[in-house]
Design a protein around this motif. Structure first.
Motif, PDB file in Angstrom:
ATOM      1  N   LEU A 142       0.829  -1.204   0.000  1.00 46.17           N
ATOM      2  CA  LEU A 142       0.000   0.000   0.000  1.00 46.17           C
ATOM      3  C   LEU A 142       0.864   1.255   0.000  1.00 46.17           C
ATOM      4  CD1 LEU A 142      -2.749  -1.047   2.558  1.00 46.17           C
ATOM      5  CD2 LEU A 142      -2.775  -1.239   0.061  1.00 46.17           C
ATOM      6  N   VAL A 143       0.332   2.302  -0.585  1.00 42.57           N
ATOM      7  CA  VAL A 143       1.058   3.559  -0.750  1.00 42.57           C
ATOM      8  C   VAL A 143       1.467   4.174   0.582  1.00 42.57           C
ATOM      9  CG1 VAL A 143      -1.064   4.938  -0.855  1.00 42.57           C
ATOM     10  CG2 VAL A 143       1.025   5.815  -1.906  1.00 42.57           C
ATOM     11  N   LEU A 144       2.673   4.713   0.580  1.00 41.40           N
ATOM     12  CA  LEU A 144       3.183   5.526   1.677  1.00 41.40           C
ATOM     13  C   LEU A 144       3.623   6.853   1.074  1.00 41.40           C
ATOM     14  CD1 LEU A 144       5.517   3.004   3.534  1.00 41.40           C
ATOM     15  CD2 LEU A 144       3.295   3.819   4.303  1.00 41.40           C
ATOM     16  N   VAL A 145       3.205   7.954   1.650  1.00 43.88           N
ATOM     17  CA  VAL A 145       3.651   9.267   1.196  1.00 43.88           C
ATOM     18  C   VAL A 145       4.879   9.622   2.024  1.00 43.88           C
ATOM     19  CG1 VAL A 145       3.059  11.699   0.934  1.00 43.88           C
ATOM     20  CG2 VAL A 145       1.321   9.951   0.535  1.00 43.88           C
ATOM     21  N   LEU A 146       6.014   9.728   1.349  1.00 46.75           N
ATOM     22  CA  LEU A 146       7.269  10.034   2.034  1.00 46.75           C
ATOM     23  C   LEU A 146       7.441  11.529   2.256  1.00 46.75           C
ATOM     24  CD1 LEU A 146       9.628   7.662   0.014  1.00 46.75           C
ATOM     25  CD2 LEU A 146       8.515   7.219   2.213  1.00 46.75           C
ATOM     26  N   ARG A 147       6.906  12.326   1.332  1.00 48.04           N
ATOM     27  CA  ARG A 147       7.009  13.792   1.424  1.00 48.04           C
ATOM     28  C   ARG A 147       5.640  14.399   1.146  1.00 48.04           C
ATOM     29  NH1 ARG A 147      12.539  15.533  -1.732  1.00 48.04           N
ATOM     30  NH2 ARG A 147      13.892  14.058  -0.662  1.00 48.04           N
TER      31      ARG A 147
END
Length: 63
Positions: A31-36
């Motif tokens: 699943l997507v992770l937003v790093l910034r």
């Protein structure tokens, strides 16, 4: 620009992480992770492309 993702909608295709690895990644379940959440302006084009190509439309970009 602010980037958010709805992980409940994410289907784990990985398009976002491939298109913009400085901004997106995937967790162990894919699943997507937003790093910034607030990426640099020079990343805007690839972030918008990642959002546009997301099959689940789970990425939101507010300019």
């Amino acid at each position: 620009m602010r980037v958010t993702a709805d992980r409940d909608r994410c289907v784990g295709s990985g398009q976002c992480a491939m298109l913009s690895p400085e901004v997106f990644d995937q967790d162990d379940d894919g699943l997507v992770l937003v790093l910034r959440e607030v990426p640099a302006a020079d990343l805007a084009e690839e972030v918008h492309q990642a959002a546009d190509l997301c099959p689940a439309q789970s990425i939101r970009v507010d300019d």
